[in-house]
Design an enzyme around this catalytic site. Structure first.
Site, short mmCIF file in Angstrom:
data_model
loop_
_atom_site.label_atom_id
_atom_site.label_comp_id
_atom_site.label_asym_id
_atom_site.label_seq_id
_atom_site.Cartn_x
_atom_site.Cartn_y
_atom_site.Cartn_z
CG ASN A 208 -0.23 -0.04 2.51
OD1 ASN A 208 0.48 0.90 2.83
ND2 ASN A 208 -0.38 -1.12 3.27
CG ASP A 276 -7.31 -4.76 6.07
OD1 ASP A 276 -6.98 -4.67 7.27
OD2 ASP A 276 -7.79 -3.80 5.42
CE LYS A 286 8.03 -13.56 -13.23
NZ LYS A 286 8.85 -13.14 -14.34
N PRO A 304 -3.67 -11.26 10.76
CG PRO A 304 -1.70 -11.58 11.95
CD PRO A 304 -2.32 -11.80 10.61
CG ASP A 305 -6.88 -5.85 14.04
OD1 ASP A 305 -6.00 -5.19 14.64
OD2 ASP A 305 -7.89 -5.33 13.54
CG PHE A 324 -2.77 6.05 13.43
CD1 PHE A 324 -1.92 5.69 14.47
CD2 PHE A 324 -2.71 7.34 12.93
CE1 PHE A 324 -1.02 6.60 14.99
CE2 PHE A 324 -1.81 8.26 13.44
CZ PHE A 324 -0.97 7.89 14.47
CE LYS A 338 -11.22 1.12 11.73
NZ LYS A 338 -10.57 1.61 10.52
O1 C5P Z 1 -8.95 -1.92 10.78
P1 C5P Z 1 -8.07 -0.82 10.31
O2 C5P Z 1 -7.00 -1.31 9.39
O3 C5P Z 1 -8.75 0.36 9.77
O4 C5P Z 1 -7.39 -0.32 11.67
C1 C5P Z 1 -6.33 0.56 11.67
C2 C5P Z 1 -5.51 0.39 12.93
O5 C5P Z 1 -5.32 -0.97 13.23
C3 C5P Z 1 -4.13 0.97 12.78
O6 C5P Z 1 -3.73 1.43 14.05
C4 C5P Z 1 -3.31 -0.21 12.33
O7 C5P Z 1 -1.94 -0.06 12.63
C5 C5P Z 1 -3.95 -1.33 13.11
N1 C5P Z 1 -3.94 -2.63 12.43
C6 C5P Z 1 -3.17 -3.65 12.92
N2 C5P Z 1 -3.20 -4.88 12.31
C7 C5P Z 1 -3.98 -5.10 11.23
C8 C5P Z 1 -4.77 -4.06 10.73
C9 C5P Z 1 -4.72 -2.84 11.33
O8 C5P Z 1 -2.44 -3.44 13.90
N3 C5P Z 1 -3.99 -6.29 10.66
#
Ligand code: C5P
Length: 398
Positions: A208, A276, A286, A304-305, A324, A338
């Site tokens: 990104n 994401d 390749k 993972p979040d 953020f 959020k």
């Molecule tokens: O869900 P979203 O991507 O909008 O959330 C943004 C926040 O979550 C940011 O602080 C980003 O660093 C964190 N984040 C994370 N791991 C992910 C997705 C987002 O730590 N997989």
């Protein structure tokens, strides 16, 4: 500058000890007074004479040297400094520190001191990664010991990986940060930054447009207030912040692992633009056109979040977790939801619609969302946002 600051430098026994001689020189150039202590193993790698000549002072070596005791006892020696620096901090020295042993001059000074201690580990990669060493590092972090490095790279033993002692200038920056009597002195903060790269095959990846500028600025601003900062960064184009421990990662899963091993911390700021999704299974080869015009189908898996994971930790959660929210519509409403969903304390929400020029630009317009509501800051440079956020974090941790 370190004018007038007194550093007690414990030089352990490792090949990296030669860099400690350069460290003495760099510290003296900045006006610091350095008192070297050589462990018996350290003295196998650098001579007392070189350490003494560079420091312009006596080198201490032996607990039972009566002359030293007559001049200055070990208790006094351990407290006469503003900061105790252990470089190289060998696996053995760290094990002694973690266990509270005091069976030679270096370990006794480390147990007797009432000053902050900064360790620059240096050892073979396997020794660094060994469960015993990692356990000792976690214990020492819990005891408030500060760390700089180790770096990843080629090692004198021919292996590659984490274990190289941080370079002298990085140690100097960490010393300056540790001595900066800022409001975050003694606090440990993790900052994630930059994009992540998720491989499709060995040559292609999903990415990104995050430059890492805001995360870099936040890490630098926290370090400037005296925090010990672990900066976990994806492949970013912004310059790296000074005075922080840098952990470079590529993927979301690597970032998650790096954050997990940097814990515990007093606060964590998640400024990374984490992808994401990743490929459900990245190809080892390749992916090639087969000439029939058929298109590859990419199957995704959810990453993972990291922010949600740390926010919802049952045990050992940082006191303050900041996320953020880069939004393009209904910024405040979305970011407020959020904050609840993720379980973090604060969210810095910003509008990244292309018209704002924020993504990749040098300015930011943020709203700080906390339990007590939304506070919109005027548009300002990313450096100013960082300074303001660092000050707020210092207030919250005070
Ligand atoms: O869900 P979203 O991507 O909008 O959330 C943004 C926040 O979550 C940011 O602080 C980003 O660093 C964190 N984040 C994370 N791991 C992910 C997705 C987002 O730590 N997989």
């Amino acid at each position: 500058m370190l004018t007038g600051r007194r550093i007690l430098l414990i030089i352990g026994g490792g090949i990296a000890a030669f860099k400690s001689l350069d460290l003495i020189r760099r510290l003296r150039e900045r006006g610091a007074a350095v008192t070297p202590v050589l462990t018996p193993a350290g003295a196998e790698f650098v001579t007392p004479l070189s350490a003494s000549a560079l420091a312009g002072t006596k080198v201490y070596r032996d607990l039972f040297d009566l002359t030293d005791e007559a001049e200055m006892g070990h208790i006094e020696l351990s407290r006469s400094a503003d900061l105790v620096v252990v470089a190289p901090a060998t696996a053995d020295l760290m094990a002694k520190m973690a266990a509270g042993l005091a069976n030679d001059l270096a370990s006794t000074l480390l147990l007797a001191t009432d000053k902050a201690v900064l360790a620059a580990p240096a050892m073979n990669v396997r020794m660094w990664e060994h469960a015993a060493t990692q356990r000792n590092v976690a214990t020492l972090r819990g005891d408030g010991i500060l760390f700089v490095g180790p770096d990843e790279g080629d090692m004198a033993c021919g292996e590659y990986g984490p274990g190289r002692m941080a370079e002298p200038l990085a140690i100097v920056a960490a010393i300056e940060a540790a001595l900066a009597a800022g409001p975050l002195a003694g606090r440990r903060v993790i900052v994630t930054s930059g994009p992540t790269h998720e491989p499709i095959d060995p040559v292609r990846y999903i990415a990104n447009r995050s430059s890492g500028a805001q995360g870099s600025a936040i890490a630098g601003a926290l370090a400037a207030l005296g925090a010990e900062v672990v900066f976990v960064t994806g492949p970013a184009s912004a310059p790296m912040p000074a005075g922080v421990q840098i952990v470079a990662v590529e993927t979301a899963r690597e970032m998650q692992a790096a954050v997990a091993s940097a814990l515990p911390a007093d606060a964590a700021v998640f400024a990374a633009a984490v992808a994401d999704w990743r490929m459900a299974a990245a190809s080892d080869h390749k992916i090639k056109k087969d000439g029939t015009g058929s298109l590859p189908v990419l199957e995704f898996a959810e990453n993972p979040d990291i922010l949600a994971g740390v926010s919802q930790m049952a045990e050992g959660r940082p006191v303050l977790v900041v996320g953020f929210a880069a939004e393009t519509d209904d910024v405040i409403a979305n970011a407020t939801a959020k904050r609840k969903r993720k379980g973090c304390d604060w969210i810095l929400a910003n509008d990244v619609s292309p018209v704002t020029g924020i993504m990749g630009g040098s300015e930011n317009a943020v709203t700080l969302i906390s339990e007590s509501g939304a506070e919109t800051w005027p548009r300002m440079s990313k450096a100013e946002v960082a300074t303001r956020l660092a000050a707020r974090i210092a207030e919250a941790l005070a």
